[in-house]
Design a protein around this motif. Sequence first.
Motif, mmCIF file in Angstrom:
data_model
loop_
_atom_site.group_PDB
_atom_site.id
_atom_site.type_symbol
_atom_site.label_atom_id
_atom_site.label_comp_id
_atom_site.label_asym_id
_atom_site.label_seq_id
_atom_site.Cartn_x
_atom_site.Cartn_y
_atom_site.Cartn_z
ATOM 1 N N ARG A 31 -5.127 -6.895 -0.672
ATOM 2 C CA ARG A 31 -4.152 -7.138 -1.746
ATOM 3 C C ARG A 31 -4.440 -8.439 -2.502
ATOM 4 N N GLY A 58 3.519 3.680 -5.065
ATOM 5 C CA GLY A 58 2.653 4.206 -4.012
ATOM 6 C C GLY A 58 3.451 5.023 -3.020
ATOM 7 N N LEU A 59 2.722 5.758 -2.206
ATOM 8 C CA LEU A 59 3.347 6.639 -1.227
ATOM 9 C C LEU A 59 4.012 5.834 -0.112
ATOM 10 N N ARG A 60 4.785 6.522 0.710
ATOM 11 C CA ARG A 60 5.430 5.929 1.877
ATOM 12 C C ARG A 60 4.382 5.307 2.799
ATOM 13 N N MET A 62 2.428 2.772 2.348
ATOM 14 C CA MET A 62 1.246 2.169 1.734
ATOM 15 C C MET A 62 1.311 0.640 1.733
ATOM 16 N N LYS A 64 4.187 -1.249 0.226
ATOM 17 C CA LYS A 64 4.902 -1.798 -0.927
ATOM 18 C C LYS A 64 5.891 -2.878 -0.501
ATOM 19 N N ILE A 238 -0.341 1.087 -5.620
ATOM 20 C CA ILE A 238 -0.635 0.612 -4.271
ATOM 21 C C ILE A 238 -1.176 1.816 -3.506
ATOM 22 N N GLY A 239 -2.491 1.850 -3.399
ATOM 23 C CA GLY A 239 -3.102 3.040 -2.810
ATOM 24 C C GLY A 239 -3.846 2.735 -1.536
ATOM 25 N N ARG A 240 -4.705 3.663 -1.156
ATOM 26 C CA ARG A 240 -5.474 3.502 0.075
ATOM 27 C C ARG A 240 -6.417 2.311 -0.043
ATOM 28 N N TYR A 276 -5.214 4.111 5.128
ATOM 29 C CA TYR A 276 -3.750 4.111 5.049
ATOM 30 C C TYR A 276 -3.191 2.981 5.924
ATOM 31 N N TYR A 278 -0.358 2.093 7.182
ATOM 32 C CA TYR A 278 0.487 2.411 8.335
ATOM 33 C C TYR A 278 -0.371 2.820 9.533
ATOM 34 N N PRO A 384 1.698 10.254 3.319
ATOM 35 C CA PRO A 384 0.342 10.749 3.543
ATOM 36 C C PRO A 384 0.239 11.405 4.922
#
Length: 405
Positions: A31, A58-60, A62, A64, A238-240, A276, A278, A384
């Motif tokens: 980041r 972004g997805l759950r 990721m 944020k 906010i991606g992979r 990912y 997480y 994801p």
Amino acid sequence: MMETDAGTLPLHALNPFMPGAGKQPPELVGRAQDLSLMERMTTRTKLGLLDRGVIYSGLRGMGKTVLLLKLGAMAAEAGMATVQIEANGDAEAEYDELFREISLAVMRVRKADLRRRLSDVFAHVESISLDFVFGSAKVELGGEAATKRGVQTSSYRLELLIEGLSEELGKEGSGLFLFVDEFQDMSVEVMATLIVVQHKMGQRNLPFYIIGAGLPNLPGVLTKSRSYAERLFEYRVIGRLDDAAVADGFQKPANELGYAFDDEALSRLVELSTGYPYFIQAYGKAAWDAADSNPITVAAVRRGEPVARAELDRGLYISRWQRATPLGREYLAAMAAIGESCTSAQVAKRLNRSASDLSSIRLSLIELGLIYAPERGRVSFTVPGMDEFIRRSEPVENQLHDSAA
Ligand SMILES: Nc1ncnc2c1ncn2[C@@H]1O[C@H](COP(=O)(O)OP(=O)(O)OP(=O)(O)O)[C@@H](O)[C@H]1O
Ligand SMILES: [Mg+2]
């Protein structure tokens, strides 16, 4: 710092990895650009130069929330007044939270005389009568009408407050930074107010910035609220993470404690994580718990894999699956059978139903936060790996036509 002689530290008790919503990772990797963006914003603010707010989507899982927290800490460190809120869709509650958190931000300002001037702004806004805005005729309002009037009043008060505070902060080379998490869920009233206020403060050269984060549909939701929102913010995804960042996400926290993953272990962990964030925490934690040597080997990683998978199922997938109704589950299963992302027409075809028949199911899944519409006519999972989980565990109980009967 602790003793770093490799092998002498109690390995298991030191596990630095910890999956969980909003939990600060031991190492926030990948980041750097976002951190330097914040650094630039605060530097410009100190110089009295303007910038744009920033919207992250972004997805759950990721990262944020942890990024917003980190950016908030940076801004505060740089002398900015910072406010962190989470949207929840209830306008009254959101206004309450905004006023409360803004007043706390004022109390946290260290310079006594600036803090006093900001408190004066607060007191002034509280004392203003907004009768003239609505016409001064004293109407007795009750129930819903009173609530509506309350929400309208809050919108004016918030604008006056942000304007007054930004003005005072700007004189001191500071600014007001509002961090909004789960922004896509914000009530239409409060969202519109915040966008309008961001727009006006920009026009008046006042240092007020919204830094928002939400699901991938957030940019669309903002633009739907006010079309100029498109130009008002800088949008970032906010991606992979790339492989090098993921490897750092494992290795740096281990090194910090005098441990290391060997090359083979590390490359297996990178492969499992699929970029990912997480997963970094989940597989890192399990591998660490299974370790019995330093450096930690691929054998430990492999022993940890089923444990991590079970924890991910529990922590990310099963609870979401259980939130859906039987019909919703049929819909999700059909989506999973098609892939990571698909069109609602494809789902309908698979279930032998018309798309309009299924639109209320689709909507309820969106409201439950299980899926979202990345664009018109398409549906995707918000987490994801949800598609893979559903295919792997086939948790489907009954057929659509049975439960619809
Ligand atoms: N850059 C990163 N490096 C390493 N780990 C990270 C990073 N970002 C997030 N994580 C870890 O990933 C997990 C999810 O992070 P977070 O809760 O911030 O995600 P999120 O995008 O806010 O998810 P949600 O949409 O569910 O709220 C946490 O355990 C966190 O520690
Ligand atoms: Mg979050």
